[in-house]
Scaffold this motif. Structure first.
Motif, short mmCIF file in Angstrom:
data_model
loop_
_atom_site.label_atom_id
_atom_site.label_comp_id
_atom_site.label_asym_id
_atom_site.label_seq_id
_atom_site.Cartn_x
_atom_site.Cartn_y
_atom_site.Cartn_z
N PRO A 194 -7.00 -13.65 -12.91
CA PRO A 194 -7.39 -12.92 -11.70
C PRO A 194 -7.25 -13.74 -10.42
N LEU A 195 -7.50 -15.05 -10.48
CA LEU A 195 -7.37 -15.88 -9.28
C LEU A 195 -5.91 -15.97 -8.84
N ILE A 196 -5.03 -16.18 -9.79
CA ILE A 196 -3.59 -16.25 -9.49
C ILE A 196 -3.13 -14.92 -8.90
N PHE A 197 -3.59 -13.83 -9.49
CA PHE A 197 -3.19 -12.50 -9.01
C PHE A 197 -3.69 -12.25 -7.58
N LEU A 198 -4.90 -12.72 -7.30
CA LEU A 198 -5.43 -12.60 -5.93
C LEU A 198 -4.56 -13.38 -4.94
N PHE A 199 -4.16 -14.59 -5.32
CA PHE A 199 -3.33 -15.39 -4.41
C PHE A 199 -1.96 -14.75 -4.20
N TYR A 235 -4.80 -5.28 2.16
CA TYR A 235 -5.33 -4.11 1.47
C TYR A 235 -5.42 -4.32 -0.04
N ASN A 236 -4.38 -4.88 -0.63
CA ASN A 236 -4.39 -5.08 -2.09
C ASN A 236 -5.48 -6.04 -2.53
N VAL A 237 -5.69 -7.09 -1.75
CA VAL A 237 -6.77 -8.03 -2.07
C VAL A 237 -8.11 -7.31 -1.99
#
Length: 165
Positions: free
Chosen positions: A61-66, A137-139
């Protein structure tokens, strides 16, 4: 190229006193973005370098957020570079577009200040609270997911690194 002693710029200044030499703004913007990316976690960079594992790493999830943060912020740098590389004359637009982009980035993590060009970036009281920051927006949508929202330590790390970016 721009060193003070034996560079192209210093030789031009020697041969043509009064000449104004300016660094390439596109290169400077690229350096800014590159330097900002150093703030991102090392494992994010490793994930990007290992393209064959990218889908596996997107489950983090952290990688996806970045990835989603960069998908929002990097086009701002790209658009400025496009502007400076335009074949048309854009000199009349430059100040307003640069100011707008600067304020857009600044106010995504800081409170509004009377003069955005003289904000104190070291004054933590001027920072927006994590949940007030706008990082795309996606974040925003991802952070609302329970599996991400419940991990406060991860979110604090994410917000802090985005703020430093």
């Amino acid at each position: 190229m721009f060193g003070p002693w034996n560079s192209v710029a210093s030789r031009f200044k020697e041969d043509f006193p009064g000449i104004m030499v300016q660094k390439c703004i596109c290169h400077s913007l690229a350096l800014c973005a590159s330097e900002a990316c150093k703030i991102l976690p090392r494992r994010f960079e490793q994930c990007v370098m290992m393209v064959d594992n990218i889908y596996e790493n997107l489950n983090d999830p952290l990688i996806f957020l970045f990835f989603n943060f960069l998908a929002w912020i990097l086009p701002k740098f790209v658009n400025l570079n496009k502007l400076f590389q335009s074949e048309k004359s854009v000199i009349a637009l430059l100040h307003s577009i640069m100011k707008e982009t600067y304020e857009d980035l600044l106010y995504s993590f800081m409170k509004k200040c009377p003069d955005p060009f003289n904000c104190n970036f070291k004054d933590n009281t001027m920072f927006l609270r994590n949940e007030e920051m706008y990082l795309g927006y996606n974040v925003m949508l991802l952070i609302q997911k329970p599996e991400i929202n419940s991990n406060k330590t991860m979110l604090d790390e994410f917000y802090e690194q985005c703020r430093q970016f």
